[in-house]
Design an enzyme around this catalytic site. Structure first.
Site, short mmCIF file in Angstrom:
data_model
loop_
_atom_site.label_atom_id
_atom_site.label_comp_id
_atom_site.label_asym_id
_atom_site.label_seq_id
_atom_site.Cartn_x
_atom_site.Cartn_y
_atom_site.Cartn_z
N ARG A 175 12.00 -38.44 -94.77
CA ARG A 175 11.98 -36.98 -94.58
C ARG A 175 12.97 -36.34 -95.57
NH1 ARG A 175 15.40 -33.00 -94.01
NH2 ARG A 175 16.59 -34.20 -92.48
N HIS A 202 12.88 -34.80 -100.53
CA HIS A 202 13.45 -33.87 -101.52
C HIS A 202 13.73 -34.56 -102.85
CE1 HIS A 202 14.13 -30.48 -98.84
NE2 HIS A 202 14.75 -31.25 -97.97
N SER A 258 24.64 -30.11 -93.94
CA SER A 258 23.56 -29.98 -94.92
C SER A 258 24.04 -29.95 -96.36
CB SER A 258 22.78 -28.69 -94.65
OG SER A 258 22.49 -28.55 -93.29
N HIS A 306 24.82 -35.83 -88.95
CA HIS A 306 23.99 -36.05 -90.15
C HIS A 306 24.84 -35.64 -91.35
CE1 HIS A 306 20.08 -35.56 -92.50
NE2 HIS A 306 20.84 -34.72 -93.17
N HIS A 365 25.91 -35.59 -95.66
CA HIS A 365 25.47 -35.71 -97.05
C HIS A 365 26.67 -36.15 -97.88
CE1 HIS A 365 21.25 -34.48 -97.34
NE2 HIS A 365 21.49 -33.83 -96.22
N TYR A 383 23.84 -23.82 -100.10
CA TYR A 383 22.49 -24.41 -100.14
C TYR A 383 22.17 -24.98 -101.51
CZ TYR A 383 21.32 -22.23 -95.72
OH TYR A 383 21.29 -21.87 -94.41
#
Lengths: 339, 339
Positions: free
Chosen positions: B14, B18, B168, B195, B197, B286
């Site tokens: 998932r 990206h 994120s 989660h 990164h 982002y």
């Protein structure tokens, strides 16, 4: 919680030499050193990956004589001081003198974590040559904390200005680093340094823990250009330290630019955590064991990873490569006895 | 200090979408899912990178319909449960129903960290469909701890079985994760997940801190196959947790093998920490801002990094892309006023 200042040594031009088969050219060294100097990197280490005198069939031949590279770096830098690494037994006092003569300002004398006594002559000589002198205790995870402290104290007694705890195999977990750096700080009067490898994806974690416990000298490699999975990624470290309010005097933007534009194109393979580097960190063994273990695994029809993990448990060190066959044979017998 | 068990969700199929421009094929998904199933991965998330319904010109078109990929994964796995991600507004209840019908067992309903209220309908529906339901608070670093806890409690009140704190942008520092996970654990009766990164090379560090503070659900991506610099590298995580004595039920050797033999060859570019991913993590914005910032930087003759850092300070969120030009213009004026 954190100290307010950390002094960084860039090791891509030494440890990174492993990752590109010791193929640095004068032109590459000049371009990287110039950019690092411009970013105000305090120290840049330049040597064969295994230290002065490492160029050999056994450790890998350098494409360009390391003294040419050191001299080029010295002549390029206005701000950064050039450091050299020396492993007594591979390099000698002769190479140390040459390095000092051509302008190196720091010598890092490296031994296995339990063999600090072999550094005495070289630390003494380095001090006599007027060099800032670092004791560099490799494979530190293989000794219990008390032993590590004892060995660090030996290096201090020989005159070292700094002692580094070196995680050569990238095997340390954060709580292990915490305990050891705290013990070193509690026992030494000189500065403590830390050199990480990223085999378990913990180089940055361990580095932050070391700084939190009082380490003030930290190694990094731009774009992770070091042995195994590389070291603490320097440009990322600078960003993280800025976020934590810890000063390094190094220009974050310039580090990012040189990583992307000058260092990345030199990398022959990306510095990812591969199966090989992961198992080396997990087992906590020398990277040179990997090839031998793969060969023995084929011969004895066992898994190379089982061999490496067993070697780690038995705390086998470099020079004991005959143990690899022995362990493989033992595992093969064990496997047979299951049926 | 650490809990004794952690439940891992693999997100390469998932979040990793990206990194390969949403080009997964049925064959790739089947090979990866089969190997993960064989390694006893508890959950495998399969969806467009931006969740169900994400395939679009705006978010990137999937090469293969995601429901074909989900169905293929469901039919391949005997042990692993298939999870889907849904961002209300991108995906709808209709897609959720389809996913449940073809055999997905877990739905993760994702909102911006301050917008948990938009997840109510979807969490309720997910529970009605009999799915294990996770609330997924994205860009968690943008809210203070109290706000994060408040939003997590909302998701709990809607019926979520688990709430995840999602980093994120890869922007969290370990002490920030520690404080927030402890607060979540102290305020919720349901399980807490994390989660990460790896933009600041801290994915593993933050994951360990989260586990230490009581998070029991952890995301990883094999070979770092996720957005930006990737996530916590799953096969490395399994090794580190084994070293810490924390059980996952996952086979370490099989994870290493599938990372090397099945996932690595799919990667189009290696998952290194580049200048782009580093500055996104440092600024905490982002990833979609990067391209816009680069364009604005050119137009206004300012450094894109200054734009991104300013956007991070102003806590600009997705959908506010017009702010990018504004910030660039402001920086250009500031620059002029210096002369």
């Amino acid at each position: 919680m954190f100290g307010k200042e950390v002094i960084v040594t860039e090791v891509a031009l030494r440890d990174g030499s492993h990752a590109i088969a010791h193929s640095y050219t004068v032109d590459q060294v000049v371009r990287i050193a110039k950019a690092l100097d411009d970013a105000k990197m305090p120290y840049i280490e330049v040597s064969h990956g295994d230290g002065l005198g490492g160029s050999s069939l056994q450790y890998g031949l350098s494409t360009t004589n390391e003294f040419e590279l050191i001299e080029a770096a010295v002549n390029t830098c206005n701000h950064s001081k050039i450091a050299v690494l020396l492993l007594p037994g591979i390099g000698t006092v002769k190479e140390l003198k040459t390095a000092a003569k051509i302008g190196a300002k720091m010598a890092r004398i490296a031994t296995h974590v339990t063999e600090a006594d072999v550094s005495k002559q070289h630390i003494t000589m380095s001090k006599e040559l007027g060099l800032e002198t670092v004791g560099f205790l490799m494979m530190s995870h293989m000794a219990p904390t008390e032993k590590l402290v004892e060995q660090a104290k030996l290096m201090e007694s020989y005159g070292a200005d700094v002692v580094y705890m070196v995680d050569s195999a990238g095997a340390f977990l954060p709580h292990e680093v915490k305990e050891r750096i705290a013990a070193l700080r509690g026992s030494l009067d000189i500065e403590v340094g830390f050199h990480a490898h990223n085999n378990l994806s913990l180089a940055m974690a361990n580095t932050l823990v070391a700084i939190e416990e009082g380490a003030t000298r930290i190694d990094g490699s731009v774009r992770c250009l070091g042995a195994g999975a590389g070291n603490t990624q320097t440009e990322v470290l600078i960003g993280v330290l800025e976020r934590l309010g810890i000063k390094t005097g190094i220009d974050f933007y310039k580090m990012m630019d040189l990583a992307e534009e000058i260092v990345a194109p030199i990398l022959q393979t990306p510095q990812e955590i591969t199966k090989g580097s992961l198992i080396l960190g997990y087992a906590g063994v020398y990277s040179s064991f990997l090839l031998h273990a793969n060969r023995a695994a084929k011969k004895w029809n066992v898994d190379a990873r089982d061999i490496l993990i067993e070697l780690g448990k038995q705390k086998v060190v470099g020079g004991q490569e005959d143990m690899i066959q022995e362990v493989a044979c033992m595992l093969a017998n064990k496997k047979l006895s299951v049926f």
